[in-house]
Motif scaffolding. Structure first.
Motif, PDB file in Angstrom:
ATOM      1  N   SER A 199      88.371   2.069  72.352  1.00  0.00           N
ATOM      2  CA  SER A 199      87.674   3.173  71.688  1.00  0.00           C
ATOM      3  C   SER A 199      86.561   2.663  70.781  1.00  0.00           C
ATOM      4  O   SER A 199      86.384   1.456  70.594  1.00  0.00           O
ATOM      5  CB  SER A 199      88.662   3.983  70.855  1.00  0.00           C
ATOM      6  OG  SER A 199      89.148   3.200  69.769  1.00  0.00           O
ATOM      7  N   PHE A 200      85.849   3.579  70.183  1.00  0.00           N
ATOM      8  CA  PHE A 200      84.784   3.245  69.248  1.00  0.00           C
ATOM      9  C   PHE A 200      85.368   2.722  67.938  1.00  0.00           C
ATOM     10  O   PHE A 200      86.004   3.456  67.185  1.00  0.00           O
ATOM     11  CB  PHE A 200      83.898   4.467  68.991  1.00  0.00           C
ATOM     12  CG  PHE A 200      82.860   4.258  67.921  1.00  0.00           C
ATOM     13  CD1 PHE A 200      81.737   3.480  68.165  1.00  0.00           C
ATOM     14  CD2 PHE A 200      83.013   4.825  66.664  1.00  0.00           C
ATOM     15  CE1 PHE A 200      80.783   3.283  67.181  1.00  0.00           C
ATOM     16  CE2 PHE A 200      82.060   4.636  65.670  1.00  0.00           C
ATOM     17  CZ  PHE A 200      80.950   3.863  65.936  1.00  0.00           C
ATOM     18  N   ASN A 221      90.626  12.204  69.709  1.00  0.00           N
ATOM     19  CA  ASN A 221      89.320  12.584  70.257  1.00  0.00           C
ATOM     20  C   ASN A 221      88.215  11.554  69.989  1.00  0.00           C
ATOM     21  O   ASN A 221      87.029  11.879  69.961  1.00  0.00           O
ATOM     22  CB  ASN A 221      88.897  13.955  69.714  1.00  0.00           C
ATOM     23  CG  ASN A 221      88.610  13.934  68.209  1.00  0.00           C
ATOM     24  OD1 ASN A 221      88.916  12.957  67.522  1.00  0.00           O
ATOM     25  ND2 ASN A 221      88.043  15.016  67.702  1.00  0.00           N
ATOM     26  N   VAL A 222      88.582  10.286  69.820  1.00  0.00           N
ATOM     27  CA  VAL A 222      87.591   9.234  69.597  1.00  0.00           C
ATOM     28  C   VAL A 222      86.914   8.887  70.924  1.00  0.00           C
ATOM     29  O   VAL A 222      87.591   8.748  71.949  1.00  0.00           O
ATOM     30  CB  VAL A 222      88.254   7.980  68.997  1.00  0.00           C
ATOM     31  CG1 VAL A 222      87.225   6.869  68.787  1.00  0.00           C
ATOM     32  CG2 VAL A 222      88.939   8.335  67.678  1.00  0.00           C
ATOM     33  N   PRO A 223      85.599   8.744  70.945  1.00  0.00           N
ATOM     34  CA  PRO A 223      84.894   8.452  72.211  1.00  0.00           C
ATOM     35  C   PRO A 223      85.107   7.024  72.700  1.00  0.00           C
ATOM     36  O   PRO A 223      85.546   6.146  71.944  1.00  0.00           O
ATOM     37  CB  PRO A 223      83.426   8.688  71.860  1.00  0.00           C
ATOM     38  CG  PRO A 223      83.344   8.446  70.387  1.00  0.00           C
ATOM     39  CD  PRO A 223      84.651   8.947  69.825  1.00  0.00           C
ATOM     40  N   ARG A 234      91.376   9.230  65.133  1.00  0.00           N
ATOM     41  CA  ARG A 234      90.944  10.547  64.683  1.00  0.00           C
ATOM     42  C   ARG A 234      91.462  11.588  65.668  1.00  0.00           C
ATOM     43  O   ARG A 234      91.471  11.358  66.880  1.00  0.00           O
ATOM     44  CB  ARG A 234      89.412  10.599  64.635  1.00  0.00           C
ATOM     45  CG  ARG A 234      88.842  11.884  64.055  1.00  0.00           C
ATOM     46  CD  ARG A 234      87.329  11.871  64.188  1.00  0.00           C
ATOM     47  NE  ARG A 234      86.921  11.909  65.598  1.00  0.00           N
ATOM     48  CZ  ARG A 234      85.734  11.506  66.045  1.00  0.00           C
ATOM     49  NH1 ARG A 234      84.842  11.013  65.205  1.00  0.00           N
ATOM     50  NH2 ARG A 234      85.447  11.585  67.333  1.00  0.00           N
ATOM     51  N   VAL A 235      91.909  12.715  65.149  1.00  0.00           N
ATOM     52  CA  VAL A 235      92.405  13.789  66.017  1.00  0.00           C
ATOM     53  C   VAL A 235      91.653  15.078  65.710  1.00  0.00           C
ATOM     54  O   VAL A 235      91.088  15.245  64.623  1.00  0.00           O
ATOM     55  CB  VAL A 235      93.926  14.014  65.830  1.00  0.00           C
ATOM     56  CG1 VAL A 235      94.705  12.781  66.244  1.00  0.00           C
ATOM     57  CG2 VAL A 235      94.262  14.392  64.384  1.00  0.00           C
ATOM     58  N   ASN A 275      89.707  -0.552  82.509  1.00  0.00           N
ATOM     59  CA  ASN A 275      88.808  -0.403  81.372  1.00  0.00           C
ATOM     60  C   ASN A 275      87.432   0.069  81.832  1.00  0.00           C
ATOM     61  O   ASN A 275      86.512  -0.710  82.034  1.00  0.00           O
ATOM     62  CB  ASN A 275      88.689  -1.725  80.610  1.00  0.00           C
ATOM     63  CG  ASN A 275      87.947  -1.554  79.290  1.00  0.00           C
ATOM     64  OD1 ASN A 275      87.440  -0.484  78.985  1.00  0.00           O
ATOM     65  ND2 ASN A 275      87.880  -2.621  78.514  1.00  0.00           N
ATOM     66  N   ASN A 276      87.316   1.372  82.002  1.00  0.00           N
ATOM     67  CA  ASN A 276      86.018   1.986  82.288  1.00  0.00           C
ATOM     68  C   ASN A 276      86.003   3.380  81.668  1.00  0.00           C
ATOM     69  O   ASN A 276      87.047   3.924  81.293  1.00  0.00           O
ATOM     70  CB  ASN A 276      85.734   2.046  83.789  1.00  0.00           C
ATOM     71  CG  ASN A 276      86.768   2.833  84.551  1.00  0.00           C
ATOM     72  OD1 ASN A 276      86.887   4.051  84.396  1.00  0.00           O
ATOM     73  ND2 ASN A 276      87.556   2.145  85.383  1.00  0.00           N
ATOM     74  N   LYS A 277      84.827   3.948  81.549  1.00  0.00           N
ATOM     75  CA  LYS A 277      84.645   5.205  80.831  1.00  0.00           C
ATOM     76  C   LYS A 277      85.442   6.348  81.448  1.00  0.00           C
ATOM     77  O   LYS A 277      86.105   7.112  80.728  1.00  0.00           O
ATOM     78  CB  LYS A 277      83.156   5.553  80.795  1.00  0.00           C
ATOM     79  CG  LYS A 277      82.820   6.755  79.941  1.00  0.00           C
ATOM     80  CD  LYS A 277      81.299   6.937  79.848  1.00  0.00           C
ATOM     81  CE  LYS A 277      80.958   8.112  78.949  1.00  0.00           C
ATOM     82  NZ  LYS A 277      79.466   8.280  78.833  1.00  0.00           N
TER      83      LYS A 277
END
Length: 275
Positions: A119-120, A133-135, A125-126, A89-91
């Motif tokens: 995710s956020f 593509n969710v950050p 979301r795609v 669990n890291n960016k």
């Protein structure tokens, strides 16, 4: 060792999920007597896990990645868990995994769950190519707690049929005294703010009208339904069946700023009497 104890809650975070609603109808749960259960907008499945129907359940959604995840959790929970154990669990790892479209169905299910958890705000979301593509949300979670939820979900999904399909096609499976829970994407914003144009592709105004007609078919089969939707005059008009209508308040959870998470009203339409 993961204990086989039922959690009665979803293993996913889901924007627009209905965990808040399950708490409000807790006292009604034991009074809702039905045969089979149907949920054609599955999402996080909060209502399914809350009701924990010991009957045949028909669970569906148009999101093929989501449906693949439910199938893998139902049939191969241990394999899903073993793969998630290898994830960091890291960016950097998040974006690496998000861009990795390889792997079999079980790997893709583990990927889906991990991205959902980190995710956020649990948004799905795609992009135009259909890629998630969710950050990264810098969200940390307890893996052991998640693993217990996955095992619990696998047990609860035992008597379910899980499939990717449009909501209009479920009517053939519905029989007398069945329960249908309907939680469509909200294409009308709360508190009479108007239509959400960017959701038109997800669930159009015509889809709302089609869902209203399907409720008529459900009632003609002498089955039960519960519909959740945004609190809006147009929603009231579309789904006015002369049945019970309830208004519940909830906080918006989709915001990075806690101060902007406002109180919203939501409609519940149903031919069941809540306490």
């Amino acid at each position: 060792m993961v204990e086989n104890k039922l959690e009665y809650k979803s293993f996913l975070r889901w924007a627009g999920g209905k965990n808040w609603l399950t708490k409000l109808i807790q006292t009604t749960k034991t009074k809702i007597k039905f045969n089979n259960y149907h949920e054609p907008f599955l999402g996080g499945g909060s209502m399914f896990f809350f009701l924990n129907p010991h009957k045949n359940s028909f669970l569906s959604d148009t999101n093929s990645e989501l449906i693949n995840t439910y199938k893998a959790v139902k049939n191969n929970p241990k394999k899903v868990i073993e793969i998630i154990k290898t994830f960091s669990n890291n960016k950097d790892f998040y974006y690496q995994l998000r861009d990795d479209l390889s792997g079999d169905k079980i790997f893709k299910a583990a990927r889906f769950i991990f991205l959902n958890k980190t995710s956020f705000n649990g948004i799905y979301r795609v992009n135009r190519n259909g890629h998630y593509n969710v950050p990264y949300g810098n969200k940390h979670f307890n893996k052991e707690t998640l693993f217990k939820s996955i095992v619990s979900a696998s047990i609860q999904l035992k008597n379910s049929e899980i499939f990717c399909d449009d909501f209009r096609n479920i009517i053939k499976n519905i029989n007398e005294n069945d329960l249908v829970y309907l939680d469509p994407p909200y294409t009308i914003s709360h508190n009479n703010n108007g239509f959400i144009r960017y959701n038109e592709k997800l669930f159009s105004y015509k889809d709302q009208l089609s869902l209203s007609k399907m409720i008529d078919k459900i009632k003609n089969k002498n089955a039960f339904y519960i519909l959740s939707n945004a609190h809006h005059d147009e929603v009231r008009r579309i789904y006015n069946k002369g049945d019970n209508r309830y208004v519940f308040n909830r906080n918006s959870l989709v915001s990075s700023n806690m101060d902007s998470r406002k109180l919203y009203k939501e409609f519940i339409f149903t031919n069941i009497k809540f306490d």
